[in-house]
Scaffold this motif. Structure first.
Motif, PDB file in Angstrom:
ATOM      1  N   HIS A 209     -10.513  18.317 -45.403  1.00 54.49           N
ATOM      2  CA  HIS A 209     -11.108  17.322 -44.520  1.00 54.49           C
ATOM      3  C   HIS A 209     -10.804  15.924 -45.054  1.00 54.49           C
ATOM      4  N   ASN A 211     -11.840  11.433 -44.368  1.00 58.26           N
ATOM      5  CA  ASN A 211     -12.677  10.480 -43.658  1.00 58.26           C
ATOM      6  C   ASN A 211     -11.831   9.704 -42.651  1.00 58.26           C
ATOM      7  N   ASP A 255      -9.960  14.091 -39.928  1.00 55.72           N
ATOM      8  CA  ASP A 255     -11.314  13.518 -39.893  1.00 55.72           C
ATOM      9  C   ASP A 255     -12.109  14.041 -38.696  1.00 55.72           C
ATOM     10  N   PRO A 258     -16.554  15.641 -39.570  1.00 55.99           N
ATOM     11  CA  PRO A 258     -17.325  14.988 -40.635  1.00 55.99           C
ATOM     12  C   PRO A 258     -18.679  15.665 -40.820  1.00 55.99           C
ATOM     13  N   SER A 267     -20.957   8.273 -47.308  1.00 58.56           N
ATOM     14  CA  SER A 267     -20.463   9.035 -46.158  1.00 58.56           C
ATOM     15  C   SER A 267     -18.963   9.232 -46.227  1.00 58.56           C
ATOM     16  N   ASN A 271     -17.132  13.064 -46.663  1.00 59.44           N
ATOM     17  CA  ASN A 271     -16.240  13.521 -45.593  1.00 59.44           C
ATOM     18  C   ASN A 271     -14.824  13.772 -46.094  1.00 59.44           C
ATOM     19  N   ARG A 272     -14.476  13.199 -47.246  1.00 62.72           N
ATOM     20  CA  ARG A 272     -13.149  13.406 -47.840  1.00 62.72           C
ATOM     21  C   ARG A 272     -13.294  14.540 -48.847  1.00 62.72           C
TER      22      ARG A 272
END
Length: 296
Positions: A209, A211, A255, A258, A267, A271-272
């Motif tokens: 994943h 961002n 992305d 999320p 955040s 998300n990364r």
């Protein structure tokens, strides 16, 4: 002199009298039907089982249907959908449905009408508890391996309807910015979890994943970056830790999925990430109940 017999004058037919009050008959019938309807509505609105049964029987007799067997009603306060569960099962289901309301009703916890609880099959619930315990045991085994190397705080665990998720937050701990190269810490984490993952029968999914920040360098978009990171984790598990290639897959979501909203540093960091998912092989109906019965 004899007179000419006179002709009898024909009498004109009398005009039929028009009854201008004939509509009263139809009106009376309509009023009677409406009165009966309102009486029925009023009667069935009262939560009184005896009156409900009496009304049902009288209506059936009035329409010539005899006295049929009265169907079961929810007004009798009889057994509910959760009867047959042991106390701990009831507590688990109550906890999983507490506070749920119909989003369109506008009724909260203080509302006058409680939200209906879904029907739970005791067999499915028992299977969900067993699967949740199995996934929790895997989690604790991996957590203990990480704790032995002081790495238990760098992995976030959660159990959902898919299975056990090991969240590797893709900040400087696991990957350098805009890079798919594993750090030393990332290799140590994978080596610690590897033996447990290798011994499992379940399939393993590696999900990359990113961002929303645009990426620079060798990757055109975050799709390529997230896919490369997932691939590097997969290769390490297969080539270094001995995970069977047929049991693992890798995918990059960019992305698009999320777990936190916002543009703050926290955040963007969560998300990364790369998620290792131990995919539950339980039936779908069982997996849907797992999050409600899992223990922290």
């Amino acid at each position: 002199m004899s007179g000419r017999p006179g002709r009898r004058r024909s009498r004109a037919p009398e005009e039929e009298h028009v009854n201008h009050e004939r509509w009263l008959v139809s009106y009376s019938d309509m009023i009677t039907v409406l009165m009966a309807l309102f009486i029925v509505l009023f009667a069935i609105s009262q939560v009184d089982q005896e009156k409900y049964i009496a009304l049902s029987q009288s209506l059936a007799a009035g329409f010539g249907d005899g006295t049929p067997e009265v169907p079961p009603s929810q007004l009798d306060g009889g057994p509910g959908v959760l009867d047959g569960l042991v106390p701990q099962d009831r507590d688990a289901v109550a906890a999983s449905t507490a506070g749920l309301v119909d989003a369109d009703s506008g009724l909260g916890e203080q509302g006058s009408t409680p939200a209906p609880r879904p029907s739970v099959d005791p067999v499915l619930l028992a299977a969900a508890q067993q699967e949740a315990a199995h996934l929790a045991a895997i989690r604790e085994t991996i957590r203990a391996s990480l704790a032995g190397q002081g790495l238990e705080s760098v992995v976030a665990f959660r159990i959902d309807e898919r299975g056990l998720v090991l969240g590797l937050v893709a900040d400087d701990v696991f990957f350098a910015p805009a890079s798919a190269q594993l750090t030393d810490t990332a290799r140590r984490v994978l080596d610690a979890a590897g033996p447990t993952l290798v011994a499992l029968p379940e399939q393993i999914a590696v999900e990359g994943h990113a961002n929303v920040l645009p990426v620079a360098g060798r990757y055109a978009t975050n799709w390529e970056l997230s896919a490369d990171r997932a691939t590097q984790v997969l290769r390490h598990l297969v080539e270094r830790d001995g995970l069977a290639p047929g049991r693992v897959s890798a995918v990059g979501y960019g992305d698009a999925r999320p777990v936190a909203a916002g543009m703050d540093d926290t955040s963007l960091a969560v998300n990364r990430r790369v998620d290792l998912v131990v995919l539950s092989d339980a039936p779908e109906r069982v997996r849907e109940l797992v999050p409600a019965v899992v223990t922290p």
